[in-house]
Scaffold this active site. Structure first.
Site, PDB file in Angstrom:
ATOM      1  N   ARG A 110       0.848  -1.198   0.000  1.00 30.91           N
ATOM      2  CA  ARG A 110       0.000   0.000   0.000  1.00 30.91           C
ATOM      3  C   ARG A 110       0.877   1.239   0.000  1.00 30.91           C
ATOM      4  NH1 ARG A 110      -1.409   1.667   4.616  1.00 30.91           N
ATOM      5  NH2 ARG A 110      -2.208  -0.309   5.426  1.00 30.91           N
TER       6      ARG A 110
ATOM      7  N   TYR B 255     -17.131  15.790 -15.145  1.00 37.04           N
ATOM      8  CA  TYR B 255     -17.507  14.388 -15.060  1.00 37.04           C
ATOM      9  C   TYR B 255     -18.545  14.194 -13.938  1.00 37.04           C
ATOM     10  CZ  TYR B 255     -17.036   9.384 -14.374  1.00 37.04           C
ATOM     11  OH  TYR B 255     -17.297   8.059 -14.244  1.00 37.04           O
TER      12      TYR B 255
ATOM     13  N   ASP C 149      -8.282  18.222 -14.412  1.00 35.46           N
ATOM     14  CA  ASP C 149      -8.547  16.858 -14.849  1.00 35.46           C
ATOM     15  C   ASP C 149      -8.202  16.799 -16.338  1.00 35.46           C
ATOM     16  OD1 ASP C 149      -9.738  14.539 -15.911  1.00 35.46           O
ATOM     17  OD2 ASP C 149     -11.312  14.516 -14.386  1.00 35.46           O
TER      18      ASP C 149
ATOM     19  N   LYS D  41      -9.168   5.661 -19.237  1.00 36.86           N
ATOM     20  CA  LYS D  41      -9.573   6.125 -20.553  1.00 36.86           C
ATOM     21  C   LYS D  41      -8.412   6.027 -21.549  1.00 36.86           C
ATOM     22  CE  LYS D  41     -13.177   6.844 -18.045  1.00 36.86           C
ATOM     23  NZ  LYS D  41     -13.573   8.131 -17.480  1.00 36.86           N
TER      24      LYS D  41
HETATM   25  C1  LIG Z   1     -13.992   8.555 -16.157  1.00 32.59           C
HETATM   26  C2  LIG Z   1     -13.625   9.883 -15.680  1.00 32.59           C
HETATM   27  C3  LIG Z   1     -13.312  10.102 -14.330  1.00 32.59           C
HETATM   28  C4  LIG Z   1     -13.446   9.021 -13.281  1.00 32.59           C
HETATM   29  O1  LIG Z   1     -12.500   8.017 -13.488  1.00 32.59           O
HETATM   30  P1  LIG Z   1     -12.741   6.470 -13.072  1.00 32.59           P
HETATM   31  O2  LIG Z   1     -11.482   5.829 -13.538  1.00 32.59           O
HETATM   32  O3  LIG Z   1     -13.962   6.003 -13.801  1.00 32.59           O
HETATM   33  O4  LIG Z   1     -12.920   6.437 -11.595  1.00 32.59           O
HETATM   34  C5  LIG Z   1     -12.910  11.371 -13.965  1.00 32.59           C
HETATM   35  N1  LIG Z   1     -12.821  12.368 -14.851  1.00 32.59           N
HETATM   36  C6  LIG Z   1     -13.116  12.194 -16.156  1.00 32.59           C
HETATM   37  C7  LIG Z   1     -12.999  13.344 -17.101  1.00 32.59           C
HETATM   38  C8  LIG Z   1     -13.526  10.959 -16.612  1.00 32.59           C
HETATM   39  O5  LIG Z   1     -13.832  10.790 -17.901  1.00 32.59           O
END
Ligand SMILES: *Cc1c(COP(=O)(O)O)cnc(C)c1O
Length: 383
Positions: A48, A100, A172, A197
């Site tokens: 961890r 998101y 983000d 993604k």
């Molecule tokens: C999918 C997504 C998240 C969240 O990520 P997870 O891996 O699904 O927890 C946050 N920000 C954006 C822009 C996303 O597309």
């Protein structure tokens, strides 16, 4: 030697294995590490706290974002949870007006319970951002291009204003990845990714990544990562490193396909609205061109009234209806009931996430096949 991004994708982070010469970072599938005596560990104690496979990925994301420190988490939201844990009761965040859905949910239904509050602001409007920066505000949280309307925030301009008032800037960067945009070089303090993604890129792993430059912020984040425990496992860390190696070639094709399809959609007469910051007609076009090396591969659009959007989703043959984005395969989703269902209907409507909105994650298939699938699905959905 300072490497360009296409070389960093392959050789950044920890390049291979120093012990054996293996060209790939080994998967250290272990929870704990032998200590040779009291206080005599070999740099690793418990997975961890730190694991060599995860550490290789963490160094890689730092290199790619041109940051000093990287962290890897079990999901994008685990990363966001840890970053939001920097704040305390009474603190407030300014948040982009389309983000998101899960980010909205954790702010509205988790952190708000601890009296860490948020205010939704149109961050493409610099005046609105500055006006919102009251004393209790500790950070501005941006997505650019934002999900799902692809609105573009001038990161450098927001960072200047925010820093003038001593606020942090969190970006983000999921939609563009460091291949196309590096927010730390534009003045952001913290960059967050859903690695699920484009970075992973194959729709086979859920992960989150963070990159920062400031040592104090990094130390606190490492502390929180270990204290909260939402870490990425060694196997998934390996899959992320593997996915990232082809990010450059994938993104080139993603962006080329998206550009072609956005232009086709705009000219086709099928859509009443096309959102894509690579289109000259898009309000974000100039800022996008200035701050990124491409417009990404997310397109949102609204079909004209004479087409039934529910039928359109059903008619698609090559393109898959699913949550998520950024994989090699093309996906569409319905933000109002899928990715952004956590946002109350009145807020959705106010910011433009209408029921008719279609979000398209353009994959790396042949663009002509994608256009053919869209065409038949739209034509056959005429009311
Ligand atoms: C999918 C997504 C998240 C969240 O990520 P997870 O891996 O699904 O927890 C946050 N920000 C954006 C822009 C996303 O597309």
């Amino acid at each position: 030697m300072s490497l360009k991004i296409n070389s960093l994708l392959i050789h950044g982070g920890t390049d291979g294995d120093v012990t054996t010469g293996a060209v790939n970072v080994p998967i250290y599938q272990t929870s704990t590490f032998k200590q040779d005596g009291l206080g005599e560990d070999r740099g690793w104690e418990y997975s961890r706290t730190g694991n060599p496979t995860r550490a290789a990925l963490e160094k890689l994301i730092a290199d790619l974002e041109q940051g000093q420190y990287g962290l890897a988490f079990a999901s994008g939201l685990a990363a966001i949870n840890t970053v939001l844990s920097l704040f305390k009761t009474g603190d407030k965040l300014i948040v982009s007006d389309n983000i998101y859905g899960g980010t909205f949910r954790i702010l509205d239904n988790v952190f708000k319970n601890f009296d860490i509050t948020y205010e939704i602001v149109n961050t493409t409007d610099l005046g609105a951002v500055e006006k919102a920066l009251e004393d209790s505000v500790k950070a501005v949280y941006i997505e650019s291009p934002a999900n799902p309307l692809l609105s573009v925030t001038d990161i450098e301009a927001v960072a200047k204003v925010a820093h003038k008032h001593d606020k942090l800037v969190i970006v983000d960067n999921t939609f563009l990845t460091p291949y196309l945009q590096r927010p730390l070089t534009l003045g952001a303090d913290i960059v967050i990714h859903s690695g699920t993604k484009y970075l992973g890129g194959h729709s086979d792993v859920v992960s989150g990544l963070v990159a920062v430059n400031d040592k104090k912020i990094a130390d606190r984040l490492y502390y929180l990562q270990n204290a909260i425990g939402g870490i990425l496992g060694p196997w998934d860390s390996y899959l992320m490193i593997r996915g990232i190696k082809t990010l450059g070639v994938r993104m080139d094709r993603h962006v080329a396909n998206a550009g072609k399809i956005a232009e086709w959609l705009e000219k086709s007469g099928y859509a009443s609205k096309v959102y894509y910051p690579g289109l000259k007609s898009d309000p974000g076009y100039e800022v996008q061109k200035k701050q990124a090396d491409g417009a990404g591969a997310m397109i949102s659009f609204v079909l004209k009234e004479k087409y039934d959007y529910r039928k359109f989703y059903k008619n698609l043959k090559l393109i898959t209806l699913a949550e998520s984005l950024g994989g090699v395969e093309s996906l569409v989703c319905h933000p109002a009931t899928m990715t952004h269902a956590a946002i109350p209907a009145d807020i959705r409507k106010k910011v433009g996430i209408v029921d008719e909105l279609i979000r398209f994650s353009v994959g790396i298939e042949d663009a002509d096949d994608l256009i053919a699938d869209l065409t038949q699905a739209i034509e056959n959905s005429a009311r």
